[in-house]
Write a protein that holds these residues in place. Structure first.
Motif, PDB file in Angstrom:
ATOM      1  N   ASP A 181      29.383  13.366   6.191  1.00  0.00           N
ATOM      2  CA  ASP A 181      30.713  12.963   6.625  1.00  0.00           C
ATOM      3  C   ASP A 181      31.726  13.525   5.637  1.00  0.00           C
ATOM      4  OD1 ASP A 181      32.669  11.939   8.176  1.00  0.00           O
ATOM      5  OD2 ASP A 181      32.082   9.838   8.000  1.00  0.00           O
ATOM      6  N   ASP A 192      28.656  12.339  12.820  1.00  0.00           N
ATOM      7  CA  ASP A 192      29.448  12.030  14.004  1.00  0.00           C
ATOM      8  C   ASP A 192      29.494  13.230  14.943  1.00  0.00           C
ATOM      9  OD1 ASP A 192      31.086  13.711  12.610  1.00  0.00           O
ATOM     10  OD2 ASP A 192      32.527  12.165  12.038  1.00  0.00           O
ATOM     11  N   SER A 232      23.942   2.781  13.059  1.00  0.00           N
ATOM     12  CA  SER A 232      23.862   1.744  12.030  1.00  0.00           C
ATOM     13  C   SER A 232      23.562   2.347  10.666  1.00  0.00           C
ATOM     14  CB  SER A 232      22.799   0.714  12.406  1.00  0.00           C
ATOM     15  OG  SER A 232      23.089   0.114  13.660  1.00  0.00           O
ATOM     16  N   ARG A 269      24.189   5.399   9.772  1.00  0.00           N
ATOM     17  CA  ARG A 269      25.269   6.291   9.351  1.00  0.00           C
ATOM     18  C   ARG A 269      26.405   5.529   8.680  1.00  0.00           C
ATOM     19  NH1 ARG A 269      29.758   9.226  10.259  1.00  0.00           N
ATOM     20  NH2 ARG A 269      30.622   7.632  11.632  1.00  0.00           N
ATOM     21  N   ASN A 270      26.445   4.223   8.847  1.00  0.00           N
ATOM     22  CA  ASN A 270      27.476   3.426   8.189  1.00  0.00           C
ATOM     23  C   ASN A 270      27.367   3.480   6.674  1.00  0.00           C
ATOM     24  OD1 ASN A 270      28.691   2.574  10.565  1.00  0.00           O
ATOM     25  ND2 ASN A 270      27.391   0.759  10.746  1.00  0.00           N
ATOM     26  N   GLU A 309      30.088   5.643   5.283  1.00  0.00           N
ATOM     27  CA  GLU A 309      31.378   4.972   5.318  1.00  0.00           C
ATOM     28  C   GLU A 309      31.477   3.940   4.202  1.00  0.00           C
ATOM     29  OE1 GLU A 309      33.691   5.999   7.144  1.00  0.00           O
ATOM     30  OE2 GLU A 309      32.653   7.190   8.665  1.00  0.00           O
ATOM     31  N   GLY A 310      30.372   3.274   3.924  1.00  0.00           N
ATOM     32  CA  GLY A 310      30.363   2.340   2.811  1.00  0.00           C
ATOM     33  C   GLY A 310      30.579   3.029   1.474  1.00  0.00           C
TER      34      GLY A 310
END
Length: 492
Positions: free
Chosen positions: A177, A379, A423, A425-426, A429-430
């Motif tokens: 990402d 994504d 789930s 892939r979060n 983001e974290g």
């Protein structure tokens, strides 16, 4: 001159405290010092210095890198960092000192040189060493290896080369990402930028005219009128588009007028009378005036390599389309996350399509770990035809739906797999949230391009060190629980 400090690792009990006592081995800074391969970093750091014995002795790499790690971990300014190091014996031990000293180990102004000297490439290399060591320990499960003694660099390099030449079977998951690391600048508007440029040009006119006071008439720059014209629109709460356009046109003419005056004064006073910063600002303002004039004439708000800050001309607008801010101003950062560890893939001050970094990231994954990943979690922007073709050739599963029109009936197993990928892939983001909330990625305070990139790389390094510290804490906590319950069970 640089002297090697490869044997600078000392035990906490050997650190001399003039007021008595000894350092605790359970302290977080002591444990953190064990996790960093100082010897390998020393070998890479010493390559940047000549072997000439003349000149002052440079700071050790442990002093330089350790100070930057403390600063990013605690969020100190340069001045406050030196104050805390002077007051804390644990921080002095972390920097490699053998005894507590009441004098500051270095001047705060040296931190800028530390960031320049180390650079983002060296920081990213240290980060990869730490991630590789963590994965190696987790895979082998060998906790008896002595702390602070990383493997031999030559053996590691040979092993990585052999593994890269003959990749093993697919293993692990690669999460990709990108985000923006906003720079510490005021929100840019065309009118405010031109006003700032005009004020800087007026200061330059004063300096160039100073040697000719009394002998040559000073150019009439109309600075008071220009200031009133700017404030008339800037203080208006809701100026119309036509008012803003008229104000920009006036400031453009004032800036063009000042640039002509500087060109005329340059025939009598050389530009060497200006400081380096003023000369750099003059070059930036020339390009800024050209861009603003082009946008003013074409009635547009877009131009290539648009300058949004005179102090930091490398900063570019990055369109992200987020709910909080549609446009952010800073460097765009693409990272990869493997087993909870974040690594840098690309840093650019110009906006780029993060989907183009997938193949490059996979090749780096092979170089780092010796095998291809089982799956890539990303994504939809990464699901290009080229990336899908590459993943299919190498037997890698790329998360997300297929290209084209969605099917009428979705396989339940496929739907379950997509939900699981989303789930997992979060995690990336974290990592972005952790870096921006806790380690300063949400606002880069460095002013130069190179130092800003170094700070961004340091934040990923500190995040990975924190993760290793947490794992070490839970490992020690688990051992204590096992000992406690074992003692209870033996008495039953």
């Amino acid at each position: 001159m640089y002297a090697n400090h490869q044997d600078q690792q000392i035990l906490p009990g050997d650190f001399f405290l003039p007021f008595g006592g000894r350092l605790s081995e359970d302290n977080r800074w002591v444990q953190l010092a064990y996790l960093i391969p100082w010897r390998r970093v020393e070998q890479e750091y010493s390559k940047h210095f000549s072997k000439d014995l003349r000149g002052g002795r440079a700071m050790s790499v442990r002093m330089a890198l350790g100070a930057l790690i403390i600063q990013e971990r605690e969020g100190f300014s340069d001045r406050h960092l030196v104050q805390h190091i002077t007051e804390n014996p644990y921080l002095q031990y972390f920097l490699g000192l053998e005894a507590y000293q009441e004098e500051p180990p270095f001047d705060p102004s040296l931190l800028t040189y530390f960031r320049k000297r180390l650079g983002p490439d060296a920081i990213n290399q240290v980060n990869e060493w730490i991630v590789q060591a963590a994965r190696h320990e987790e895979e082998s499960g060998d906790d008896d290896e002595p702390k602070g003694n990383p493997p031999n660099p030559s053996e590691e390099e040979g092993r990585s080369k052999d593994e890269s030449q003959a990749p093993c079977t697919h293993q692990g998951k690669l999460i990709l990402d990108a985000t923006c690391a906003p720079a510490d600048i005021a929100y840019p508007t065309d009118l405010a930028l031109l006003n700032t440029a005009r004020e800087k040009l007026e200061d330059i006119i004063d300096i160039l005219h100073a040697p000719h006071v009394g002998g040559m008439k000073k150019p009439r720059d109309r600075r008071r009128q220009a200031r009133r014209d700017y404030l008339r629109t800037a203080k208006n709460r809701k100026p119309s588009r036509s008012e803003i356009r008229k104000a920009i046109g006036r400031q453009l003419r004032y800036v063009a007028r000042d640039l002509r005056f500087i060109e005329q004064l340059g025939q009598h006073t050389p530009l060497t009378a200006l400081s380096k910063k003023q000369y750099r600002d003059l070059l930036v303002i020339h390009e800024l005036h050209r861009q603003q004039r082009e946008m003013y004439r074409s009635r547009s708000h877009r131009v290539d390599d648009r300058i949004v800050s005179i102090a930091q001309p490398d900063v570019r607008p990055i369109v992200r389309g987020k709910a909080k801010a549609n446009v952010e101003f800073g460097a765009k950062v693409a990272i990869s996350v493997v087993d909870g560890y974040a690594m840098m893939e690309r840093t650019s001050w110009d906006s780029f399509n993060e989907g183009t970094t997938l193949i490059e990231s996979v090749e780096r994954y092979v170089e780092r770990f010796g095998c291809y990943p089982e799956a890539i979690l990303a994504d939809k922007i990464y699901r290009t035809r080229e990336n899908l073709r590459y993943c299919k050739e190498h037997g890698i599963r790329l998360s997300g739906p297929k290209l084209g029109r969605p099917p009428k009936h979705v396989d339940p197993e496929q739907k379950k797999q997509e939900y699981q990928d989303m789930s997992e892939r979060n995690a990336v983001e974290g990592k972005f949230g952790e870096a921006k909330r806790s380690y300063g990625l949400g606002l880069i305070r460095a002013r130069l391009r190179q130092t800003s990139e170094t700070v961004i790389a340091l934040q990923l390094l500190v995040m990975n060190l924190e993760k290793r510290l947490r794992l070490l804490f839970w490992l020690l906590f688990g051992e204590l629980l096992g000992t406690y319950f074992g003692a209870i069970w033996s008495t039953v």
